[in-house]
Design a protein around this motif. Structure first.
Motif, mmCIF file in Angstrom:
data_model
loop_
_atom_site.group_PDB
_atom_site.id
_atom_site.type_symbol
_atom_site.label_atom_id
_atom_site.label_comp_id
_atom_site.label_asym_id
_atom_site.label_seq_id
_atom_site.Cartn_x
_atom_site.Cartn_y
_atom_site.Cartn_z
ATOM 1 N N UNK A 120 0.828 -1.205 0.000
ATOM 2 C CA UNK A 120 0.000 0.000 0.000
ATOM 3 C C UNK A 120 0.863 1.255 0.000
ATOM 4 N N UNK A 121 0.255 2.331 -0.443
ATOM 5 C CA UNK A 121 0.906 3.620 -0.276
ATOM 6 C C UNK A 121 0.786 4.030 1.197
ATOM 7 N N UNK A 122 1.584 4.983 1.602
ATOM 8 C CA UNK A 122 1.597 5.407 3.003
ATOM 9 C C UNK A 122 0.225 5.873 3.503
ATOM 10 N N UNK A 123 -0.539 6.658 2.739
ATOM 11 C CA UNK A 123 -1.848 7.087 3.241
ATOM 12 C C UNK A 123 -2.818 5.908 3.460
ATOM 13 N N UNK A 124 -2.818 4.956 2.521
ATOM 14 C CA UNK A 124 -3.701 3.795 2.676
ATOM 15 C C UNK A 124 -3.265 2.941 3.871
ATOM 16 N N UNK A 125 -1.942 2.776 4.011
ATOM 17 C CA UNK A 125 -1.431 2.004 5.141
ATOM 18 C C UNK A 125 -1.857 2.651 6.454
ATOM 19 N N UNK A 126 -1.663 3.937 6.571
ATOM 20 C CA UNK A 126 -2.004 4.655 7.813
ATOM 21 C C UNK A 126 -3.500 4.515 8.124
ATOM 22 N N UNK A 127 -4.335 4.637 7.100
ATOM 23 C CA UNK A 127 -5.784 4.543 7.309
ATOM 24 C C UNK A 127 -6.182 3.137 7.766
ATOM 25 N N UNK A 128 -5.660 2.110 7.101
ATOM 26 C CA UNK A 128 -5.995 0.736 7.487
ATOM 27 C C UNK A 128 -5.386 0.364 8.841
ATOM 28 N N UNK A 129 -4.193 0.817 9.078
ATOM 29 C CA UNK A 129 -3.531 0.557 10.368
ATOM 30 C C UNK A 129 -4.395 1.089 11.502
ATOM 31 N N UNK A 130 -4.856 2.319 11.347
ATOM 32 C CA UNK A 130 -5.686 2.950 12.380
ATOM 33 C C UNK A 130 -7.024 2.211 12.521
ATOM 34 N N UNK A 131 -7.628 1.871 11.380
ATOM 35 C CA UNK A 131 -8.913 1.181 11.379
ATOM 36 C C UNK A 131 -8.800 -0.201 12.035
#
Length: 149
Positions: free
Chosen positions: A121-132
């Motif tokens: 994933x790109x960093x923004x997608x990773x951050x969003x899924x990580x948080x979710x």
């Protein structure tokens, strides 16, 4: 001389008696060695059985973690943000592998991180899924980061 003959048979009987006692003692000690070795054999068998059971448990746990990572990769690639469905599937995997307390298990979140890494994933997608997927829990996010590296 007569007294020597009298003592000679007595001496011979004494020597035969001692020899027999020696054999008996030797046999007896050999027998006790075999007996005392027996519990060690049993302990080794128990230890091997326990070790085998432990390896089986570790193997199940490793397969569970691999399944969680693979499912996480699929989930991330799908673009879904349905955390309820995600956790329902992880819970199902845990049940299949006999894992209890998966939602508080560090290794589950490390496996999720590995799955996110596999999705590239790109960093923004990773951050969003990580948080979710960590439900915004800082400790869980840290474990996901461990797996992602």
């Amino acid at each position: 001389m007569a007294s020597r003959r009298f003592h000679l048979p007595g001496l011979a009987a004494l020597l035969v008696g001692l020899a027999l006692q020696g054999c008996s003692f030797s046999y007896s000690s050999e027998s006790s060695v075999k007996t005392s070795a027996s519990p060690f054999t049993s302990s080794a068998s128990i230890s091997e059985s326990s070790s085998s059971s432990s390896k089986s448990s570790q193997n199940k746990k490793a397969r569970y973690e691999k399944s969680v990572a693979e499912y996480t990769t699929e989930f991330a690639k799908s673009g879904s943000s349905d955390s309820v469905a995600f956790y329902a599937r992880v819970s199902q995997l845990a049940q299949e592998y006999g894992i209890t307390g998966w939602d508080g298990d560090k290794d589950t979140y490390v496996a999720i991180g590995k799955g996110l890494a596999g999705a590239r994933l790109g960093q923004p997608q990773y951050e969003a899924l990580r948080r979710l997927l960590a439900n915004a829990d800082p400790t869980r996010m840290q474990y996901i980061d461990e797996g992602y590296r």
